[in-house]
Design a protein around this motif. Sequence first.
Motif, PDB file in Angstrom:
ATOM      1  N   GLU A   1      71.199  49.616  31.656  1.00  0.00           N
ATOM      2  CA  GLU A   1      72.656  48.831  31.398  1.00  0.00           C
ATOM      3  C   GLU A   1      73.086  48.382  32.467  1.00  0.00           C
ATOM      4  OE1 GLU A   1      74.318  51.723  27.565  1.00  0.00           O
ATOM      5  OE2 GLU A   1      74.729  52.157  29.877  1.00  0.00           O
ATOM      6  N   LYS A   2      72.901  48.567  33.721  1.00  0.00           N
ATOM      7  CA  LYS A   2      73.279  47.877  34.814  1.00  0.00           C
ATOM      8  C   LYS A   2      72.413  46.493  34.972  1.00  0.00           C
ATOM      9  CE  LYS A   2      75.359  51.642  37.199  1.00  0.00           C
ATOM     10  NZ  LYS A   2      75.025  52.608  38.148  1.00  0.00           N
ATOM     11  N   ARG A   3      71.341  46.512  34.247  1.00  0.00           N
ATOM     12  CA  ARG A   3      70.379  45.215  34.457  1.00  0.00           C
ATOM     13  C   ARG A   3      70.895  44.320  33.675  1.00  0.00           C
ATOM     14  NH1 ARG A   3      64.141  46.641  35.204  1.00  0.00           N
ATOM     15  NH2 ARG A   3      64.197  44.437  35.543  1.00  0.00           N
ATOM     16  N   MET A   4      72.043  44.428  32.882  1.00  0.00           N
ATOM     17  CA  MET A   4      72.599  43.258  31.832  1.00  0.00           C
ATOM     18  C   MET A   4      73.967  43.197  32.161  1.00  0.00           C
ATOM     19  SD  MET A   4      69.923  43.103  30.019  1.00  0.00           S
ATOM     20  CE  MET A   4      70.262  42.322  28.443  1.00  0.00           C
ATOM     21  N   PRO A   5      74.388  41.948  31.729  1.00  0.00           N
ATOM     22  CA  PRO A   5      75.892  41.580  31.997  1.00  0.00           C
ATOM     23  C   PRO A   5      76.909  42.642  31.732  1.00  0.00           C
ATOM     24  CG  PRO A   5      74.777  39.593  31.072  1.00  0.00           C
ATOM     25  CD  PRO A   5      73.743  40.924  30.872  1.00  0.00           C
ATOM     26  N   LEU A   6      77.763  42.912  32.181  1.00  0.00           N
ATOM     27  CA  LEU A   6      78.876  43.901  32.170  1.00  0.00           C
ATOM     28  C   LEU A   6      79.015  44.235  30.602  1.00  0.00           C
ATOM     29  CD1 LEU A   6      80.150  45.765  34.147  1.00  0.00           C
ATOM     30  CD2 LEU A   6      82.212  44.235  33.998  1.00  0.00           C
ATOM     31  N   MET A   7      79.402  43.338  29.674  1.00  0.00           N
ATOM     32  CA  MET A   7      79.903  43.429  28.399  1.00  0.00           C
ATOM     33  C   MET A   7      78.646  43.453  27.548  1.00  0.00           C
ATOM     34  SD  MET A   7      83.074  43.759  28.945  1.00  0.00           S
ATOM     35  CE  MET A   7      83.754  43.510  27.508  1.00  0.00           C
ATOM     36  N   HIS A   8      77.763  43.426  28.045  1.00  0.00           N
ATOM     37  CA  HIS A   8      76.296  43.571  26.973  1.00  0.00           C
ATOM     38  C   HIS A   8      76.492  44.737  26.122  1.00  0.00           C
ATOM     39  CE1 HIS A   8      72.162  44.854  26.359  1.00  0.00           C
ATOM     40  NE2 HIS A   8      72.124  43.553  25.677  1.00  0.00           N
ATOM     41  N   ARG A   9      76.599  46.078  26.802  1.00  0.00           N
ATOM     42  CA  ARG A   9      76.709  47.020  26.035  1.00  0.00           C
ATOM     43  C   ARG A   9      77.541  47.376  24.904  1.00  0.00           C
ATOM     44  NH1 ARG A   9      78.330  52.520  29.251  1.00  0.00           N
ATOM     45  NH2 ARG A   9      79.531  51.504  30.734  1.00  0.00           N
ATOM     46  N   PHE A  10      78.712  46.406  25.312  1.00  0.00           N
ATOM     47  CA  PHE A  10      79.803  46.538  24.231  1.00  0.00           C
ATOM     48  C   PHE A  10      79.567  45.565  23.330  1.00  0.00           C
ATOM     49  CE2 PHE A  10      81.516  48.074  28.152  1.00  0.00           C
ATOM     50  CZ  PHE A  10      81.546  49.461  27.721  1.00  0.00           C
ATOM     51  N   TRP A  11      79.006  44.500  23.503  1.00  0.00           N
ATOM     52  CA  TRP A  11      78.521  43.415  22.431  1.00  0.00           C
ATOM     53  C   TRP A  11      77.687  44.040  21.428  1.00  0.00           C
ATOM     54  CZ3 TRP A  11      80.199  38.831  20.452  1.00  0.00           C
ATOM     55  CH2 TRP A  11      81.012  38.097  21.195  1.00  0.00           C
ATOM     56  N   LYS A  12      76.555  44.931  22.146  1.00  0.00           N
ATOM     57  CA  LYS A  12      75.755  45.516  20.882  1.00  0.00           C
ATOM     58  C   LYS A  12      76.339  46.324  20.065  1.00  0.00           C
ATOM     59  CE  LYS A  12      71.756  47.285  22.566  1.00  0.00           C
ATOM     60  NZ  LYS A  12      70.932  47.872  23.620  1.00  0.00           N
ATOM     61  N   ILE A  13      77.483  46.997  20.357  1.00  0.00           N
ATOM     62  CA  ILE A  13      77.966  47.889  19.235  1.00  0.00           C
ATOM     63  C   ILE A  13      79.235  47.398  18.421  1.00  0.00           C
ATOM     64  CG2 ILE A  13      77.105  49.743  20.493  1.00  0.00           C
ATOM     65  CD1 ILE A  13      80.328  49.999  21.236  1.00  0.00           C
ATOM     66  N   ILE A  14      79.295  46.144  18.420  1.00  0.00           N
ATOM     67  CA  ILE A  14      80.516  45.543  17.609  1.00  0.00           C
ATOM     68  C   ILE A  14      80.223  45.948  16.219  1.00  0.00           C
ATOM     69  CG2 ILE A  14      81.193  43.828  19.157  1.00  0.00           C
ATOM     70  CD1 ILE A  14      80.015  41.763  17.732  1.00  0.00           C
ATOM     71  N   PRO A  15      81.026  46.166  15.210  1.00  0.00           N
ATOM     72  CA  PRO A  15      80.712  46.532  13.801  1.00  0.00           C
ATOM     73  C   PRO A  15      80.328  45.298  13.086  1.00  0.00           C
ATOM     74  CG  PRO A  15      83.049  46.717  14.263  1.00  0.00           C
ATOM     75  CD  PRO A  15      82.538  46.318  15.681  1.00  0.00           C
ATOM     76  N   GLU A  16      79.764  45.731  11.943  1.00  0.00           N
ATOM     77  CA  GLU A  16      79.629  44.707  10.889  1.00  0.00           C
ATOM     78  C   GLU A  16      80.990  44.538  10.236  1.00  0.00           C
ATOM     79  OE1 GLU A  16      75.954  44.480   8.678  1.00  0.00           O
ATOM     80  OE2 GLU A  16      75.802  46.391   9.066  1.00  0.00           O
ATOM     81  N   LYS A  17      80.807  43.422   9.505  1.00  0.00           N
ATOM     82  CA  LYS A  17      82.189  43.338   8.523  1.00  0.00           C
ATOM     83  C   LYS A  17      82.386  44.593   7.622  1.00  0.00           C
ATOM     84  CE  LYS A  17      82.109  38.561   8.200  1.00  0.00           C
ATOM     85  NZ  LYS A  17      81.397  37.175   7.413  1.00  0.00           N
ATOM     86  N   GLY A  18      83.563  44.994   7.442  1.00  0.00           N
ATOM     87  CA  GLY A  18      83.900  46.223   6.570  1.00  0.00           C
ATOM     88  C   GLY A  18      83.671  47.353   7.182  1.00  0.00           C
ATOM     89  N   ARG A  19      83.313  47.426   8.514  1.00  0.00           N
ATOM     90  CA  ARG A  19      83.002  48.760   9.310  1.00  0.00           C
ATOM     91  C   ARG A  19      83.716  48.859  10.312  1.00  0.00           C
ATOM     92  NH1 ARG A  19      79.089  52.775   8.303  1.00  0.00           N
ATOM     93  NH2 ARG A  19      77.913  52.359  10.089  1.00  0.00           N
ATOM     94  N   MET A  20      83.828  50.025  10.732  1.00  0.00           N
ATOM     95  CA  MET A  20      84.525  50.479  11.904  1.00  0.00           C
ATOM     96  C   MET A  20      83.799  50.843  13.197  1.00  0.00           C
ATOM     97  SD  MET A  20      88.087  52.118  10.450  1.00  0.00           S
ATOM     98  CE  MET A  20      87.396  52.706   8.796  1.00  0.00           C
ATOM     99  N   THR A  21      84.053  50.257  14.498  1.00  0.00           N
ATOM    100  CA  THR A  21      83.617  51.237  15.824  1.00  0.00           C
ATOM    101  C   THR A  21      84.779  51.652  16.344  1.00  0.00           C
ATOM    102  OG1 THR A  21      81.727  49.577  15.958  1.00  0.00           O
ATOM    103  CG2 THR A  21      82.373  50.910  17.810  1.00  0.00           C
ATOM    104  N   ILE A  22      84.575  53.062  16.613  1.00  0.00           N
ATOM    105  CA  ILE A  22      85.750  53.720  17.129  1.00  0.00           C
ATOM    106  C   ILE A  22      85.162  54.340  18.655  1.00  0.00           C
ATOM    107  CG2 ILE A  22      87.272  55.844  16.922  1.00  0.00           C
ATOM    108  CD1 ILE A  22      86.927  55.795  14.134  1.00  0.00           C
TER     109      ILE A  22
END
Lengths: 496, 496
Positions: B81-102
């Motif tokens: 993960e450190k080999r990617m921009p800081l926010m990369h791992r969070f972009w990856k887990i954003i939810p689809e429409k109608g779903r929640m990420t907690i």
Amino acid sequence: MLELVDLTVKTEKEQYKSEIALYKKQLILLEQEIKEKGLPVIILFEGFGASGKGSMISKTISCLDPRSFMVYSTAKATDAEKRMPLMHRFWKIIPEKGRMTILDRSWYQETARAFLEDGISEKEYINRLDGVNLFERQLTDDGYLIIKFFLTIDKHEQKKRFENLMDSKVTEWRVNRLDIKRNKKYDKYYEEYDGMLNYTNTEYAPWNIIPSNDKRTAVLAVYKALCKSIRAALDGSKDISATVKGRAVEMKQFKLLKMPKLNEIDLSPCLTDEEYDKLLEQEQKKLSKLHSNLYARKIPVVIAFEGWDAAGKGGNIRRISAALDPRGYEAVPVAAPDKHELNRHYLWRFWNKLPKTGHIAIFDRTWYGRVMVERLEGFTPESRWSMAYQEMNEFEDELTCSGAVVLKFWLQIDKDEQLNRFNERQNTPEKQWKITDEDWRNREKWDKYEVAVNEMIEKTSTEFAPWHIIPANDKKYARIATLKIINEALEKRMGK
Amino acid sequence: MLELVDLTVKTEKEQYKSEIALYKKQLILLEQEIKEKGLPVIILFEGFGASGKGSMISKTISCLDPRSFMVYSTAKATDAEKRMPLMHRFWKIIPEKGRMTILDRSWYQETARAFLEDGISEKEYINRLDGVNLFERQLTDDGYLIIKFFLTIDKHEQKKRFENLMDSKVTEWRVNRLDIKRNKKYDKYYEEYDGMLNYTNTEYAPWNIIPSNDKRTAVLAVYKALCKSIRAALDGSKDISATVKGRAVEMKQFKLLKMPKLNEIDLSPCLTDEEYDKLLEQEQKKLSKLHSNLYARKIPVVIAFEGWDAAGKGGNIRRISAALDPRGYEAVPVAAPDKHELNRHYLWRFWNKLPKTGHIAIFDRTWYGRVMVERLEGFTPESRWSMAYQEMNEFEDELTCSGAVVLKFWLQIDKDEQLNRFNERQNTPEKQWKITDEDWRNREKWDKYEVAVNEMIEKTSTEFAPWHIIPANDKKYARIATLKIINEALEKRMGK
């Protein structure tokens, strides 16, 4: 097999130039057909150190459209990858239909080399080779074309190449102490690679041994094999250009448990509210503790739910998840596959959702859709869904062998009870979302589904991953029964 | 902000029971509406150590359908993960429409704590906070709802909880030496967290500070905020239940370069075959060396290609990739988005394809489809595509700040040249696949596209990621020009 190729052959520059031009033209046209016909292709390069895999890949792709392939370079598994079954990282990168994945080293990385260098046992070594054969068979059964190259050079040539690399500041980093050691033990590697090649030279994915002492000869051999194999696959013919004919591999036979038919299940068991409350608390507490424990012991758990519409999967899953630390499990709802999923082997999307060590994945509907909805709605031809029983047993066997606990539940209700629940859903505002026209349509096919489910349960109840048929006319009883089975299974596993 | 909540409030059991039952009922109905209306929701929990984030998440999700959310537990970034921009791992887990990420901890993991414990500079700290604000703004602009909780307890309560945890064999592993240290320095953390909260308390994603000394009070506060925020988001209203009104954050202003219009570009430059062959070899050799170099220096490179149909993107990319080690780059063809991609922020699929350090990603068509095809075909409303100029500048700014080289090319040909090429494709069997009805339809909209492209180039030519408009009527000239720009940019970066 390695002795079958002649390392002394040389190709003159002029001959090379004229032949390679023809092959390149062929390959460009084949690449278009691959796209049009949606053929998924995997090309992998293995071989001795310094046999020229990297530059061979460069030369192979030089005439290809960079948008039609992906090159994947296999390094040692990272710590995160080690928390998943061995083949997980390779399942992840299988190409979509019409695309190519080209591998610089591959799943063979962790077979012969691991045996010689990392001290895995002979038994584990054979297991891995079996796993590799199985992986390749599952993919080719699904229409994938796998082209395997092994680049071979002799000991002297290898030594010379290492020395050349070390002579230049630009390239010396590419050689390490281990490489020198490998060159000294060339004969040992030769023998072990040869065994590996023979074992995995299957009829569905045979090896192309490429004599690579002479680079031009090697490149021509690779191009020739590529063109022949792709042409054959596009024509649907089996005539592939391998060094020797691949061997037939017998499928693993799984001992199946004797299971009752759905209509033999006694659906009368039920619980009073008091019994339920008490047992629920008790079993959830137990599960909660077991969850911490398996987290500490790094055991992954796969829980799979199937059952009639309105059988209570959601409620059941909620009673399980309520006992779990939310950071250690994931519920995986399985809906109809999306386009990028349909374009790959049907197990791909499940491989992508497996739990890592110490985690639990709860599947709400599963890979068994293959032999239920896909079978009954005609989404998948019989020739493919009928193979799925074996494929799913193999899949679950792999999970179990990698250390996972696999638990499968079928929630059984009768037709009257379903009607009651459908009507209740229809008439309760906050439950209406749970009922759709599709549910009513499925209900009309109850009898056909029952045949399919009985067959599924009969053919996929293995000792390591049997179906648990849960009488679910009484929701309370079903929830407790499920929790108890989970707890017992986890206790048993922990006791090992 | 932390001083705004009263930690002494207590809730009696009876009151708790009756209130929580009502909230749960509300939340269940809201969950259905989230599904129906396709609202993507992110709920994150931050707070002091031992403030009860884990059990709060358990309680929050206890009434939810486990199939509608995903819990993500944020640990320290792994090496990969450190080999990617800081926010990369969070972009990856954003939810689809109608779903929640907690989220149990989130992108805030690497702000205040990293400042206090990992010794990042104050400047870097502020950069990260700005990055967080930007991330949250981009998501909320796209319709995401972000609900942020900070659980606060006082120093005394924290100490007591750590001691309790340490008293039991089952829980002692949850406390480490660092926790004790943190408790001793509670005041320092309090101050730093407070600053972080204020800085990131934005109007689009304000904080809910939850007094957590008393657990019942905390749970009720969380439920209340959840119900209010979700209700408001579903109604499209801005009335959210935050501790204090969020502040307005000014968008970063980017200095734009003065760019020519497409019709001002001189398309006459061309090369003879001899010049081309010589320059091609020379530039490819240079690139090849630079590629090893940037691999060693772990610099990521993003190369983005846009241009008229038949402008020669494919041929250009091939001349670049031919010079690269295939294990160190990936070509990313960008087609129309798939359903799972459409269901997320449009930048999601590009974040997923970024190169890791030392690698090159070559995009064949890019995120700029947003302001070309999506604009002209009406796939995206003006209210959204008109924001994209700023969003894409921000995106590229983030990449550059994370150390990447970003290079953008527009291949420019004129309408006559396109017609020639279309006709040639139509009439050459092995090129027919390259031409579709859509190409002819797009050609009819040439003038509209030209307006859109001019606007795009004008608004997204920043100093760190300017557009390079390449005269491409002569393919040979265009290829060499592109290679030269790439080489110069890499040399410049390496010289730094």
